[in-house]
Write a protein that holds these residues in place. Structure first.
Motif, mmCIF file in Angstrom:
data_model
loop_
_atom_site.group_PDB
_atom_site.id
_atom_site.type_symbol
_atom_site.label_atom_id
_atom_site.label_comp_id
_atom_site.label_asym_id
_atom_site.label_seq_id
_atom_site.Cartn_x
_atom_site.Cartn_y
_atom_site.Cartn_z
ATOM 1 N N MET A 25 41.145 17.740 51.165
ATOM 2 C CA MET A 25 41.703 17.501 49.831
ATOM 3 C C MET A 25 40.922 16.432 49.060
ATOM 4 O O MET A 25 41.325 16.039 47.972
ATOM 5 C CB MET A 25 43.169 17.043 49.972
ATOM 6 C CG MET A 25 44.058 18.017 50.711
ATOM 7 S SD MET A 25 44.391 19.505 49.760
ATOM 8 C CE MET A 25 45.524 18.852 48.563
ATOM 9 N N LYS A 26 39.822 15.967 49.613
ATOM 10 C CA LYS A 26 39.094 14.824 49.059
ATOM 11 C C LYS A 26 38.756 15.001 47.575
ATOM 12 O O LYS A 26 38.986 14.097 46.761
ATOM 13 C CB LYS A 26 37.811 14.590 49.867
ATOM 14 C CG LYS A 26 37.023 13.381 49.432
ATOM 15 C CD LYS A 26 35.791 13.204 50.315
ATOM 16 C CE LYS A 26 34.961 12.028 49.850
ATOM 17 N NZ LYS A 26 33.739 11.869 50.660
ATOM 18 N N GLU A 27 38.213 16.153 47.213
ATOM 19 C CA GLU A 27 37.807 16.363 45.798
ATOM 20 C C GLU A 27 39.015 16.320 44.872
ATOM 21 O O GLU A 27 38.937 15.750 43.775
ATOM 22 C CB GLU A 27 37.057 17.686 45.661
ATOM 23 C CG GLU A 27 35.675 17.646 46.298
ATOM 24 C CD GLU A 27 34.925 18.954 46.156
ATOM 25 O OE1 GLU A 27 35.354 19.820 45.358
ATOM 26 O OE2 GLU A 27 33.904 19.112 46.851
ATOM 27 N N LYS A 28 40.133 16.909 45.303
ATOM 28 C CA LYS A 28 41.346 16.897 44.481
ATOM 29 C C LYS A 28 41.886 15.470 44.345
ATOM 30 O O LYS A 28 42.354 15.081 43.273
ATOM 31 C CB LYS A 28 42.410 17.808 45.081
ATOM 32 C CG LYS A 28 42.077 19.287 44.982
ATOM 33 C CD LYS A 28 43.174 20.135 45.582
ATOM 34 C CE LYS A 28 42.825 21.607 45.476
ATOM 35 N NZ LYS A 28 43.827 22.469 46.091
ATOM 36 N N ILE A 29 41.799 14.707 45.433
ATOM 37 C CA ILE A 29 42.277 13.322 45.400
ATOM 38 C C ILE A 29 41.424 12.485 44.447
ATOM 39 O O ILE A 29 41.944 11.722 43.618
ATOM 40 C CB ILE A 29 42.271 12.709 46.826
ATOM 41 C CG1 ILE A 29 43.325 13.413 47.691
ATOM 42 C CG2 ILE A 29 42.538 11.210 46.780
ATOM 43 C CD1 ILE A 29 43.220 13.099 49.175
ATOM 44 N N ALA A 50 39.615 13.599 41.929
ATOM 45 C CA ALA A 50 39.869 14.058 40.563
ATOM 46 C C ALA A 50 41.168 13.465 40.017
ATOM 47 O O ALA A 50 41.242 13.046 38.863
ATOM 48 C CB ALA A 50 39.922 15.586 40.509
ATOM 49 N N TRP A 51 42.191 13.425 40.853
ATOM 50 C CA TRP A 51 43.475 12.859 40.433
ATOM 51 C C TRP A 51 43.328 11.367 40.148
ATOM 52 O O TRP A 51 43.868 10.868 39.145
ATOM 53 C CB TRP A 51 44.526 13.095 41.528
ATOM 54 C CG TRP A 51 45.897 12.627 41.142
ATOM 55 C CD1 TRP A 51 46.821 13.290 40.396
ATOM 56 C CD2 TRP A 51 46.460 11.356 41.454
ATOM 57 N NE1 TRP A 51 47.942 12.515 40.242
ATOM 58 C CE2 TRP A 51 47.749 11.312 40.877
ATOM 59 C CE3 TRP A 51 46.025 10.230 42.171
ATOM 60 C CZ2 TRP A 51 48.600 10.223 41.003
ATOM 61 C CZ3 TRP A 51 46.876 9.149 42.301
ATOM 62 C CH2 TRP A 51 48.143 9.150 41.720
ATOM 63 N N GLU A 52 42.601 10.652 41.001
ATOM 64 C CA GLU A 52 42.401 9.218 40.796
ATOM 65 C C GLU A 52 41.631 8.938 39.518
ATOM 66 O O GLU A 52 41.883 7.950 38.823
ATOM 67 C CB GLU A 52 41.673 8.612 41.993
ATOM 68 C CG GLU A 52 42.552 8.462 43.219
ATOM 69 C CD GLU A 52 41.807 7.847 44.404
ATOM 70 O OE1 GLU A 52 40.555 7.873 44.417
ATOM 71 O OE2 GLU A 52 42.489 7.347 45.311
ATOM 72 N N GLU A 53 40.677 9.789 39.203
ATOM 73 C CA GLU A 53 39.878 9.584 37.983
ATOM 74 C C GLU A 53 40.704 9.789 36.728
ATOM 75 O O GLU A 53 40.429 9.219 35.681
ATOM 76 C CB GLU A 53 38.658 10.505 37.991
ATOM 77 C CG GLU A 53 37.592 10.058 38.991
ATOM 78 C CD GLU A 53 36.442 11.041 39.137
ATOM 79 O OE1 GLU A 53 36.533 12.167 38.574
ATOM 80 O OE2 GLU A 53 35.463 10.689 39.800
ATOM 81 N N LYS A 54 41.739 10.637 36.823
ATOM 82 C CA LYS A 54 42.633 10.877 35.677
ATOM 83 C C LYS A 54 43.559 9.689 35.445
ATOM 84 O O LYS A 54 43.963 9.420 34.325
ATOM 85 C CB LYS A 54 43.506 12.115 35.924
ATOM 86 C CG LYS A 54 42.800 13.418 35.694
ATOM 87 C CD LYS A 54 43.800 14.537 35.879
ATOM 88 C CE LYS A 54 43.131 15.885 35.804
ATOM 89 N NZ LYS A 54 44.077 16.983 36.044
ATOM 90 N N ALA A 55 43.933 9.007 36.535
ATOM 91 C CA ALA A 55 44.919 7.932 36.445
ATOM 92 C C ALA A 55 44.405 6.722 35.710
ATOM 93 O O ALA A 55 43.268 6.433 35.581
ATOM 94 C CB ALA A 55 45.364 7.540 37.843
#
Length: 196
Positions: A185-189, A191-196
């Motif tokens: 799930m690394k890429e999704k994690i 990507a989510w962190e970059e949005k936050a």
């Protein structure tokens, strides 16, 4: 130790129609000093398998050449007792991939799934049908389809759905442990962190 992917398994079975099998019967406490998983399969059901002199008991099913396979079919309430993960190590070390019962202790079920061993909980009626089928034909094949969550005896056209936690199902289908799942799930994690 990496977890093997599990999608489907078709195998003959080893019947153990005993209820309330606890973890001390699966792997006696005197074997818990080891720090690695090696050798646990040799001591699976040790006190039932061997006499006090270490000789195989002819009347115990694991010593009966009539039965073999990667599926253990056991009586109700399998894996009760202490929370030792070594019980799952012993079962997988022996070569079992699936344990079928009408009830599993929660901690055993969790330990089994964490070690790539699939506990398939069936109704008491289906369990009885399985025991009867194996008694009638020791070579009969049972099929376990994890993706569709179905256990069946194809030659007898009997089957039943079984439940499994969706997260653990994903891990087994992909051969993931908890760390592998997170790494996947690394890429999704990120990507989510970059949005936050």
């Amino acid at each position: 130790m990496p977890i093997e992917k599990f999608v489907t398994l078709e195998s003959s079975c080893v019947p153990l129609p005993i209820e309330n099998i606890d973890t001390d019967q699966i792997i006696p406490a005197r074997f818990l000093k080891a720090t690695t998983r090696e050798g646990f399969g040799d001591n699976l059901f040790c006190d039932w398998r061997y006499d006090k002199k270490g000789k195989p008991r002819k009347d115990f099913v694991l010593n009966d050449p009539t039965y073999s396979g990667k599926i253990l079919v056991a009586g109700e309430n399998f894996g009760s007792g202490s929370s030792r993960e070594h019980a799952a190590w012993a079962l997988t070390g022996y070569g079992f991939k699936v344990i079928v019962s009408s009830f599993f202790a929660d901690i055993f079920k969790s330990n089994a799934l964490n070690n790539g061993l699939l506990p398939v909980q069936v109704t008491p009626g289906f369990l009885e049908e399985l025991f009867n089928a194996i008694k009638d034909d020791s070579a009969i094949k049972v099929k376990v389809d994890l993706k569709n969550q179905i256990i069946s005896v194809p030659s007898l056209s009997i089957s039943e759905k079984f439940d499994i936690n969706n997260y653990k199902k994903t891990c087994l289908l992909n051969g993931y442990d908890d760390i592998d799942y997170l790494l996947n799930m690394k890429e999704k994690i990120i990507a989510w962190e970059e949005k936050a």
